[in-house]
Design an enzyme around this catalytic site. Sequence first.
Site, PDB file in Angstrom:
ATOM      1  N   ASP A 270       9.178   2.624   1.956  1.00 38.52           N
ATOM      2  CA  ASP A 270       7.972   3.352   2.343  1.00 38.52           C
ATOM      3  C   ASP A 270       7.753   3.112   3.835  1.00 38.52           C
ATOM      4  O   ASP A 270       7.238   2.068   4.240  1.00 38.52           O
ATOM      5  CB  ASP A 270       6.771   2.870   1.518  1.00 38.52           C
TER       6      ASP A 270
ATOM      7  N   PHE B 166       0.856  -1.190   0.000  1.00 39.44           N
ATOM      8  CA  PHE B 166       0.000   0.000   0.000  1.00 39.44           C
ATOM      9  C   PHE B 166       0.886   1.231   0.000  1.00 39.44           C
ATOM     10  O   PHE B 166       1.701   1.422   0.894  1.00 39.44           O
ATOM     11  CB  PHE B 166      -0.955   0.033   1.196  1.00 39.44           C
TER      12      PHE B 166
ATOM     13  N   LYS C 138       2.134   9.296   8.424  1.00 44.32           N
ATOM     14  CA  LYS C 138       1.378   8.927   9.622  1.00 44.32           C
ATOM     15  C   LYS C 138       1.967   9.390  10.972  1.00 44.32           C
ATOM     16  O   LYS C 138       1.568  10.412  11.503  1.00 44.32           O
ATOM     17  CB  LYS C 138       1.148   7.411   9.616  1.00 44.32           C
TER      18      LYS C 138
HETATM   19  C1  LIG Z   1      -1.129   5.070   4.865  1.00 41.86           C
HETATM   20  C2  LIG Z   1      -0.007   4.713   3.964  1.00 41.86           C
HETATM   21  C3  LIG Z   1       0.253   5.452   2.795  1.00 41.86           C
HETATM   22  C4  LIG Z   1      -0.632   6.566   2.322  1.00 41.86           C
HETATM   23  O1  LIG Z   1      -0.607   7.644   3.193  1.00 41.86           O
HETATM   24  P1  LIG Z   1      -1.723   8.801   3.025  1.00 41.86           P
HETATM   25  O2  LIG Z   1      -1.312   9.822   4.022  1.00 41.86           O
HETATM   26  O3  LIG Z   1      -3.046   8.168   3.316  1.00 41.86           O
HETATM   27  O4  LIG Z   1      -1.618   9.290   1.635  1.00 41.86           O
HETATM   28  C5  LIG Z   1       1.351   5.097   2.040  1.00 41.86           C
HETATM   29  N1  LIG Z   1       2.155   4.092   2.405  1.00 41.86           N
HETATM   30  C6  LIG Z   1       1.934   3.364   3.513  1.00 41.86           C
HETATM   31  C7  LIG Z   1       2.883   2.266   3.878  1.00 41.86           C
HETATM   32  C8  LIG Z   1       0.836   3.638   4.324  1.00 41.86           C
HETATM   33  O5  LIG Z   1       0.600   2.900   5.414  1.00 41.86           O
END
Ligand SMILES: *Cc1c(COP(=O)(O)O)cnc(C)c1O
Length: 396
Positions: free
Chosen positions: A220, A135, A249
Site C-alpha cells: 500500500d 491504515f 494521495k
Molecule cells: C490515506 C491512505 C489510504 C486511504 O486513502 P483515501 O484516499 O483516504 O481512501 C490508504 N492507505 C494509506 C497508506 C493511506 O495513507
Amino acid sequence: MSTWTDLESRYYMQVARRQPLVLVRGSGSRVWDENDKEYLDFTAGWAVNTLGHCHPALVEAVTEQARTLIQTSNQFFTVPQVKLAQLLVENSCLDRVFFSNSGAEANEGAVKLARKYGKLNRNGAYQVITALNSFHGRTLTMAAATGQPHYQEQWQPLSPGFVNVPYDAIDAIREATTDETCAVMVEPIQGEGGVIVPSPDYLAQVREWCDRHNLVMILDEVQTGIGRLGTLFGYEQFGVEPDAITLAKGLGGGVPIGAFLAKEKFCVLAPGDHGSTYGGNVLTTAGAFGVVDHVIKNNVPAHAADMGRRLMDGLNGLMSRHAAIDQVRGMGLLVAVQFTGDISGQVVSMSNDEGLLLNPVRPNAIRIMPPLTLSAEEVDEGVAKLDRAITRATAD
Ligand SMILES: *Cc1c(COP(=O)(O)O)cnc(C)c1O
C-alpha cells in the site's frame, strides 16, 4: 470565530477534527487563510500536494483538459488515461494499472485481484494478511484490513477474510499463513500509524515468504508513492519488487485519483470483473499525468531525499534542545516527531500561531509531510517555527 466555521458546525457532518482555520488559497509550499494570514504548509493536504499548491504543471494540465473533455466513462478510450498508465508502468516494476478515485478504492481493487488470483492459483484461498497499526482506508472492507480498533469496533460486522498481525515481524506473517491465505498487504512505512519505519530487511522477508507460498505481495503505497520517501516508489528504498502496489494521495498532487498496479502474472481480472464510473476519468488522469511527468523529468524524488536529510538534521538539532522531544523518525519527506507526553495538540495549535501547519498524527506525535518541492530555506523556516511552537507549548 469565523462565519464559515459557524456554518460548518451547523450544516456539515461533524466527523472531522479540524484546526480553526479557513484556508482560501495556496501557492507553492504556502497557504493563506480567510484573514490573509500566511502559513508554511507541512501537511500538504495529507501528503497529497506533491508539487505544492497550484503548481503550473497541475493547473495547466487540468485547465487545458477541462476546456477539452471532462468525462466519458470507460466505455471509451481516452488519451490521458493511456498516457498516465504508460508513464506509471514504464517507471515502475509493475506491468498494468487500473485507476480508481481514492486510496481505499485502490486497495479494494488490489484485494479483489489477489482474491481472484487465490481462487485460480491457490485452491480458492481468499484471506489477506495485513498489519496492526496499519491504515488502508475507511470503506467497510478496508476497515477490516486496517489493524486499528478505532477504525473497526463501531462498524461490526466487517468484511471477513482479513488477519491483522504485528507490523515489522515476519514470524507473525509466517504463523498467520494458512491454506486460505492469498496475499500479504502492508505499507512500506506506516504513515497514519505514526510514521513507523520497519527494519531494513522486513519487506525482503515478506517478499521471500510470498514467493515461497505463492502469495500476492501488495504494498500500500498510497502515502509513500510518487517521491515521498526520496524515490519514485517506496519499495525502491527496500530493494524489493512487490507483485502489486496501490497509489493515491501524491499521484494526483491534489486531484482525486487512486490506482493499483500489478505484475503481468497477477493481472487476472477480466472484462466486467472491476470498473468505475469516474475511475480513470479524463480530467484527473490529465492532472495526474502533469504531476507525475513533472516529478520524473525534474527528479523531484532526489530533491525530496535532500530536503528530507536537511529536515532530519534540523529536527535532530531540536531534539538536543527540547527535553519534550522523545524521537524523530521517518524517511524522505515523511517524518514524525514524537514527544515524551501527549502535547501534539498544543504544539499544533502554537505552530498554527507561528504560521506553520502540522498534522497531530498521534496525541504524542506530529507528522511532517510537506510538498516535495519545498526549498532548503523553507525547511529551515519550518524547523525554526516548530522550535518556537514547542518552546511555547512546553512553557508554564
Ligand atoms: C490515506 C491512505 C489510504 C486511504 O486513502 P483515501 O484516499 O483516504 O481512501 C490508504 N492507505 C494509506 C497508506 C493511506 O495513507
